[in-house]
Motif scaffolding. Sequence first.
Motif, PDB file in Angstrom:
ATOM      1  N   UNK A  77     -41.217 -38.274  -1.854  1.00  0.00           N
ATOM      2  CA  UNK A  77     -39.761 -38.464  -1.864  1.00  0.00           C
ATOM      3  C   UNK A  77     -39.035 -37.127  -2.024  1.00  0.00           C
ATOM      4  N   UNK A  78     -39.594 -36.286  -2.868  1.00  0.00           N
ATOM      5  CA  UNK A  78     -39.020 -34.949  -3.045  1.00  0.00           C
ATOM      6  C   UNK A  78     -39.071 -34.163  -1.733  1.00  0.00           C
ATOM      7  N   UNK A  79     -40.185 -34.268  -1.027  1.00  0.00           N
ATOM      8  CA  UNK A  79     -40.352 -33.561   0.239  1.00  0.00           C
ATOM      9  C   UNK A  79     -39.351 -34.051   1.283  1.00  0.00           C
ATOM     10  N   UNK A  80     -39.147 -35.369   1.345  1.00  0.00           N
ATOM     11  CA  UNK A  80     -38.173 -35.919   2.298  1.00  0.00           C
ATOM     12  C   UNK A  80     -36.786 -35.362   2.033  1.00  0.00           C
ATOM     13  N   UNK A  81     -36.431 -35.232   0.752  1.00  0.00           N
ATOM     14  CA  UNK A  81     -35.118 -34.666   0.410  1.00  0.00           C
ATOM     15  C   UNK A  81     -35.033 -33.198   0.818  1.00  0.00           C
ATOM     16  N   UNK A  82     -36.105 -32.468   0.594  1.00  0.00           N
ATOM     17  CA  UNK A  82     -36.102 -31.050   0.957  1.00  0.00           C
ATOM     18  C   UNK A  82     -36.044 -30.852   2.476  1.00  0.00           C
ATOM     19  N   UNK A  83     -36.732 -31.719   3.208  1.00  0.00           N
ATOM     20  CA  UNK A  83     -36.638 -31.657   4.664  1.00  0.00           C
ATOM     21  C   UNK A  83     -35.211 -31.928   5.120  1.00  0.00           C
ATOM     22  N   UNK A  84     -34.594 -32.950   4.541  1.00  0.00           N
ATOM     23  CA  UNK A  84     -33.226 -33.291   4.902  1.00  0.00           C
ATOM     24  C   UNK A  84     -32.262 -32.149   4.592  1.00  0.00           C
ATOM     25  N   UNK A  85     -32.605 -31.340   3.595  1.00  0.00           N
ATOM     26  CA  UNK A  85     -31.770 -30.190   3.239  1.00  0.00           C
ATOM     27  C   UNK A  85     -32.066 -28.967   4.096  1.00  0.00           C
ATOM     28  N   UNK A  86     -33.001 -29.102   5.050  1.00  0.00           N
ATOM     29  CA  UNK A  86     -33.305 -27.995   5.960  1.00  0.00           C
ATOM     30  C   UNK A  86     -34.499 -27.162   5.561  1.00  0.00           C
TER      31      UNK A  86
END
Length: 569
Positions: A121-130
């Motif tokens: 979940x943390x990774x998905x957020x970081x991906x979404x942030x670029x």
Amino acid sequence: MLLFNPQDYHRDHADPESRQLVEKTIAFFENKGLRRIKEDDQAMVWYEDFLNFIKEEGIFAKLLTPVAYAEGDPGRRWDMWRISEFNEVLAFYGLCYWYAWQVTILGLGPIWMGSNEGAKQRTARLLAAGGVFAFGLSERAHGADLYSTETTLTPAGDGRWLANGSKYYIGNGNCAALVSTFGRIAGTGEYVFFVVDPQQPQYQCVKKIDTSGVRQAYVAEYSLHDYPVGEADILSRGELAWNSSLNTINVGKFELGCASIGICTHAFYEALNHAAGRNLYGRYVTDFPHVRRLFTEAYARLTAMKLFAMRAADYMRAASDDDRRYLLFNPIVKMKVTGQGEKVIALLHEVIAARGYEQDTYFEMALRDIGMLPKLEGTEHVNMALIIKFVKNYFFDPRDYPEVPRRAEAGDDGYLFRQRTGALAQVRFPDYRLAYAGVESLNVAVFRDQVELFRRLLLQAPPTPEQVGNIDYMLAAGQLFTLIVYAQLILENAMIHQLDPDLRDQIFAFLISDFSTFALQMNLNYENTAEQGAIYSSMMQKPVMNKDSAARVWAEQVYALRDRYTMHE
């Protein structure tokens, strides 16, 4: 047309957003222009503009987030049909841009394959942030020898550890949102994958490793000095950690072949435009018969590369515990397609000669970068050693499977994150001869005869115990097997895409010649029994030369591409 052309873009997409992602990427690079790309390359400028672009448009988040972590966004999925093309698009403009993408895929592998839901979940957020990611596997002293890794987690009490060690040749190691790092638990030796944040003070980016290729990328050496690791950072342990490393590479090696296709395609357009517009001795360069032959062969080899890679992607999308044929096809994409890329660039270079070294050309980058791809994610020898494990079942233990169609539909290829590992001797294949059914072509018939001679060799004169123990001998013989598998998927995809029969004939002409060359090398360079030598000699055959067919391919498909693409200055 199979070849990517940014100025006449054709590709079947399952949804409009997927097309828009590619079109936006094309627009970014075309607006930047070739001159600026070359200036940045020569000055080794960090590609901050590209990273800002993928952040603003959410490109990596859309393409590399599995559905389970997409928060209901239908555009975010791990779709190998889209991913395979995006490799090609980025390399078409510059291998450095592809490299940032490639190492992000590698860095994400152990996360999506791990058991830590919070980390996902943390990774998905970081991906979404670029964010981009990195894969901390290799070490300076041991390369990718996982058995010898020296990075360790030492228990520090209360379920925490301290990480120490150094990783080497790590792309994005200077700027990754997270770095997936492979190591061992001190005392037990248990394998472990964990994530580290380069912004933490215990993470030291030691230096940029200077290389002659991918000049703009930051290939790092990093060290961990009592880096604090908690349960929230642990991705996997034991067998899962080990399997995550291997399965990540199973996916990542596929991307290398797609990158070779992108490089060769851009170089092909540039070389053809140059040659067709250059007049020597009162004739245009493309009027010389040998030049036409070189271009036609380069085009046939490039088309074959793309047919094979696209078909391998179909099998990867169809994979399951019961159908693991992709484990043979992926290393061939890695080894054979990248090797063919080197041949395509060499053929084109024969035509444009010194022009290929000039600093204002894309070709100068292609000439430098194309040789890197066969050397990444395992050498040719490593991948060939894997490929030859499948020989027996491929020829002698066929199994029926449902036919795999073209897999262009939208879908999340989640099986790749829970791949079954090991037991390669249990991987089965349908009868390879099915690919030849109904194909009327003299050159396909000649090649099939060569295939049957190889099968006869295995039945009547298989390698002796001494030959089996000679790794050089087995790897050389593996070149023949690799070509057989290569031809099978090319034939399958030629049928799917209704490839022009003349072009198919040109493809099998070079396959016959390559097969004959490998057979000759087996006789010249190795000790064989008399029966083996006789069969290798009988494999040396000539393609059927059809001048009319070759002329049609040149005029209607190769020369017809003149000035169809020129990159904006």
